[in-house]
Design a protein around this motif. Structure first.
Motif, PDB file in Angstrom:
ATOM      1  N   SER A 197      90.058  37.514  23.554  1.00 18.02           N
ATOM      2  CA  SER A 197      91.199  38.271  24.081  1.00 18.02           C
ATOM      3  C   SER A 197      91.023  39.763  23.796  1.00 18.02           C
ATOM      4  O   SER A 197      91.558  40.597  24.521  1.00 18.02           O
ATOM      5  CB  SER A 197      92.526  37.756  23.520  1.00 18.02           C
TER       6      SER A 197
ATOM      7  N   ASP B 206      88.429  33.996  11.946  1.00 19.17           N
ATOM      8  CA  ASP B 206      89.649  34.397  12.654  1.00 19.17           C
ATOM      9  C   ASP B 206      90.450  33.143  12.991  1.00 19.17           C
ATOM     10  O   ASP B 206      90.225  32.108  12.379  1.00 19.17           O
ATOM     11  CB  ASP B 206      89.270  35.230  13.882  1.00 19.17           C
ATOM     12  N   ALA B 207      91.323  33.243  13.981  1.00 22.33           N
ATOM     13  CA  ALA B 207      92.164  32.090  14.296  1.00 22.33           C
ATOM     14  C   ALA B 207      91.350  31.064  15.084  1.00 22.33           C
ATOM     15  O   ALA B 207      91.510  30.909  16.289  1.00 22.33           O
ATOM     16  CB  ALA B 207      93.382  32.557  15.081  1.00 22.33           C
TER      17      ALA B 207
ATOM     18  N   ALA C  79      87.389  41.777  13.269  1.00 22.63           N
ATOM     19  CA  ALA C  79      88.041  42.439  12.140  1.00 22.63           C
ATOM     20  C   ALA C  79      87.354  42.031  10.842  1.00 22.63           C
ATOM     21  O   ALA C  79      87.191  40.841  10.563  1.00 22.63           O
ATOM     22  CB  ALA C  79      89.513  42.066  12.102  1.00 22.63           C
TER      23      ALA C  79
ATOM     24  N   SER D   1      93.994  47.105  10.302  1.00 19.58           N
ATOM     25  CA  SER D   1      92.723  46.375  10.385  1.00 19.58           C
ATOM     26  C   SER D   1      91.560  47.347  10.533  1.00 19.58           C
ATOM     27  O   SER D   1      91.708  48.461  11.046  1.00 19.58           O
ATOM     28  CB  SER D   1      92.749  45.382  11.546  1.00 19.58           C
TER      29      SER D   1
ATOM     30  N   MET E  12     100.637  33.669  14.023  1.00 18.23           N
ATOM     31  CA  MET E  12     101.082  34.766  13.140  1.00 18.23           C
ATOM     32  C   MET E  12     102.608  34.864  13.115  1.00 18.23           C
ATOM     33  O   MET E  12     103.190  35.226  12.109  1.00 18.23           O
ATOM     34  CB  MET E  12     100.387  36.094  13.451  1.00 18.23           C
TER      35      MET E  12
ATOM     36  N   SER F  38      96.742  32.691  18.407  1.00 14.99           N
ATOM     37  CA  SER F  38      96.934  33.542  17.225  1.00 14.99           C
ATOM     38  C   SER F  38      98.342  34.143  17.250  1.00 14.99           C
ATOM     39  O   SER F  38      98.979  34.327  16.221  1.00 14.99           O
ATOM     40  CB  SER F  38      95.860  34.626  17.144  1.00 14.99           C
TER      41      SER F  38
ATOM     42  N   LYS G 156      91.699  42.117   8.208  1.00 15.24           N
ATOM     43  CA  LYS G 156      92.433  41.516   9.326  1.00 15.24           C
ATOM     44  C   LYS G 156      93.800  42.126   9.631  1.00 15.24           C
ATOM     45  O   LYS G 156      94.539  42.504   8.709  1.00 15.24           O
ATOM     46  CB  LYS G 156      92.687  40.029   9.055  1.00 15.24           C
ATOM     47  N   TYR G 157      94.082  42.128  10.917  1.00 17.83           N
ATOM     48  CA  TYR G 157      95.467  42.293  11.400  1.00 17.83           C
ATOM     49  C   TYR G 157      96.037  40.887  11.507  1.00 17.83           C
ATOM     50  O   TYR G 157      95.421  39.998  12.094  1.00 17.83           O
ATOM     51  CB  TYR G 157      95.436  43.002  12.753  1.00 17.83           C
ATOM     52  N   TRP G 158      97.170  40.651  10.920  1.00 18.21           N
ATOM     53  CA  TRP G 158      97.819  39.332  11.045  1.00 18.21           C
ATOM     54  C   TRP G 158      99.316  39.520  10.851  1.00 18.21           C
ATOM     55  O   TRP G 158      99.760  39.836   9.747  1.00 18.21           O
ATOM     56  CB  TRP G 158      97.248  38.358   9.997  1.00 18.21           C
TER      57      TRP G 158
ATOM     58  N   ARG H 270      91.280  47.787  19.747  1.00 22.76           N
ATOM     59  CA  ARG H 270      90.055  48.228  19.060  1.00 22.76           C
ATOM     60  C   ARG H 270      88.829  48.113  19.954  1.00 22.76           C
ATOM     61  O   ARG H 270      87.864  48.856  19.797  1.00 22.76           O
ATOM     62  CB  ARG H 270      89.853  47.414  17.777  1.00 22.76           C
TER      63      ARG H 270
ATOM     64  N   MET I 148      94.749  35.815   4.653  1.00 21.04           N
ATOM     65  CA  MET I 148      95.348  35.567   5.969  1.00 21.04           C
ATOM     66  C   MET I 148      95.515  34.056   6.192  1.00 21.04           C
ATOM     67  O   MET I 148      96.579  33.592   6.606  1.00 21.04           O
ATOM     68  CB  MET I 148      94.443  36.172   7.051  1.00 21.04           C
TER      69      MET I 148
ATOM     70  N   SER J 112      96.863  42.151  23.591  1.00 22.40           N
ATOM     71  CA  SER J 112      96.352  41.570  22.347  1.00 22.40           C
ATOM     72  C   SER J 112      96.039  42.751  21.437  1.00 22.40           C
ATOM     73  O   SER J 112      95.284  43.649  21.842  1.00 22.40           O
ATOM     74  CB  SER J 112      95.089  40.776  22.709  1.00 22.40           C
ATOM     75  N   ALA J 113      96.630  42.772  20.242  1.00 23.35           N
ATOM     76  CA  ALA J 113      96.480  43.979  19.417  1.00 23.35           C
ATOM     77  C   ALA J 113      95.011  44.254  19.088  1.00 23.35           C
ATOM     78  O   ALA J 113      94.588  45.413  19.034  1.00 23.35           O
ATOM     79  CB  ALA J 113      97.319  43.865  18.149  1.00 23.35           C
ATOM     80  N   SER J 114      94.228  43.203  18.901  1.00 21.27           N
ATOM     81  CA  SER J 114      92.812  43.429  18.587  1.00 21.27           C
ATOM     82  C   SER J 114      92.090  44.100  19.767  1.00 21.27           C
ATOM     83  O   SER J 114      91.062  44.753  19.587  1.00 21.27           O
ATOM     84  CB  SER J 114      92.126  42.116  18.212  1.00 21.27           C
TER      85      SER J 114
HETATM   86  O1  PMV Z   1      94.870  40.363  18.841  1.00 21.22           O
HETATM   87  P1  PMV Z   1      95.157  38.927  18.669  1.00 21.22           P
HETATM   88  O2  PMV Z   1      96.543  38.564  19.069  1.00 21.22           O
HETATM   89  O3  PMV Z   1      94.127  38.050  19.355  1.00 21.22           O
HETATM   90  O4  PMV Z   1      95.056  38.589  17.106  1.00 21.22           O
HETATM   91  C1  PMV Z   1      93.872  38.790  16.389  1.00 21.22           C
HETATM   92  C2  PMV Z   1      93.999  38.262  15.031  1.00 21.22           C
HETATM   93  C3  PMV Z   1      92.719  38.117  14.246  1.00 21.22           C
HETATM   94  O5  PMV Z   1      91.598  37.938  15.080  1.00 21.22           O
HETATM   95  C4  PMV Z   1      92.841  36.888  13.372  1.00 21.22           C
HETATM   96  C5  PMV Z   1      92.499  39.312  13.327  1.00 21.22           C
HETATM   97  C6  PMV Z   1      92.048  40.611  13.963  1.00 21.22           C
HETATM   98  O6  PMV Z   1      92.398  41.655  13.392  1.00 21.22           O
HETATM   99  O7  PMV Z   1      91.326  40.588  14.981  1.00 21.22           O
END
Ligand code: PMV
Length: 312
Positions: free
Chosen positions: A101, A271-272, A13, A32, A184, A180, A16-18, A138, A231, A133-135
């Motif tokens: 992830s 990122d995280a 990202a 994001s 979050m 993450s 960012k999505y957070w 994408r 973030m 995992s929301a990312s």
């Molecule tokens: O999709 P997750 O739960 O791994 O969270 C991703 C969060 C960040 O990597 C920090 C930001 C993003 O948009 O990828």
């Protein structure tokens, strides 16, 4: 079909999505904008299993708690009661803040869906991946993507910017102390800056899309920096605070500042986790890499570019 194998790449990202607007359905609270990274890979093979779902990552069996909601959603979505055996290989450090992830759940969703029905559309695969995992929603696409706040699936962007490069500095390859997902949720529940983060991120998202369409890194870079630093401000102000950074992360942030002051276009994001990802243009890549290796020789650097569409 007895098995489906797919190779996916992580989604980095830039904005960012957070935070989640709906925890149970894993819907993002911020929009994001991301790039899928060529050369970093998760390869997953899925076949049918007898009576339980199993996931192996680099030969090690995973705890299924992390996968319950994902499998439940996916099976309902594509109407199956099959069980799956998934075996994944990852060519970069897992759970260390390199978005493993994102490629992991994208590959898993892709292979499970297409094993049952080769016609499952990408939006549905993206929607299923999002539950893990929301990312990952994408990572189902190559190139540049967006996942808008509240959206059930991500979308590819009509943007071609092959000159963009991402230098990934692997500061540490150990797993991060807090996931993450937990971080979050802690930010939402306890940080006084969380509301400010949500309201600011809308504007950052809109402006970043304009900058990217104009292929203007000097405009996009400062927006990227604001996004990741805002973030992190929600993490630093969570109770208890969450600090993913290592001394080398800060040293690299500072070094990017030095290189910018010398006229190079180089903008970092994180990122995280402790890794620093630096975005530049192809024309400056060698100069920047040489300077980084001179100044921080013990850090491992990977170079990537936009791409990373799933390969079957
Ligand atoms: O999709 P997750 O739960 O791994 O969270 C991703 C969060 C960040 O990597 C920090 C930001 C993003 O948009 O990828």
């Amino acid at each position: 079909m007895n098995a489906v194998t797919v190779t996916t790449s992580p989604s980095l990202a830039l904005i960012k999505y957070w935070g989640k607007s709906d925890v149970e359905n894993n819907l993002p609270a911020t929009s994001s904008f991301a790039v899928t990274l060529e050369g970093l890979y998760t390869t997953t093979t899925v076949s049918l299993a007898q009576n339980q779902d199993q996931v192996f990552i680099n030969g090690k069996e995973s705890n299924m708690d992390r996968f319950q909601a994902f499998f439940q959603f996916l099976k309902k979505k594509i109407t199956t009661d099959a069980c799956f055996l998934a075996e994944s290989r990852v060519n970069f450090p897992v759970a260390a803040g390199l978005a493993s992830s994102s490629s992991g759940f994208a590959a898993l969703a892709w292979a499970c869906c297409r094993l049952i029905n080769p016609e499952v559309p990408l939006e549905t695969i993206s929607e299923c991946a999002r539950l893990g995992s929301a990312s990952a929603a994408r990572s189902v696409y190559g190139g540049f993507t967006t996942l808008r706040k509240g959206s059930i699936y991500a979308e590819p962007l009509d943007l071609n910017w092959p000159e963009l490069r991402v230098i990934i500095a692997i500061v540490s390859d150990s797993a991060k102390p807090v996931s993450s997902r937990k971080a979050m949720e802690a930010a939402r529940a306890t940080s006084p800056y969380y509301a400010a983060w949500l309201s600011q991120s809308d504007q950052l998202y809109k402006s970043s899309l304009e900058a990217a369409q104009a292929k203007d890194l000097s405009q996009l870079g400062p927006l990227m920096r604001q996004s990741y630093l805002s973030m992190f401000s929600t993490m630093l102000t969570s109770a208890p605070p969450i600090i993913y950074w290592k001394p080398e992360s800060i040293a690299l942030i500072r070094f990017c500042e030095t290189l910018r002051s010398e006229g190079l276009q180089l903008f970092e994001t994180m990122d995280a986790g402790p890794q620093v990802k630096m975005v530049c243009l192809e024309q400056d890549l060698n100069d920047i890499l040489n300077r980084l290796k001179e100044e921080h020789p013990s850090i491992q650097y990977l170079v990537s570019s936009p791409g990373g569409a799933p390969k079957c």
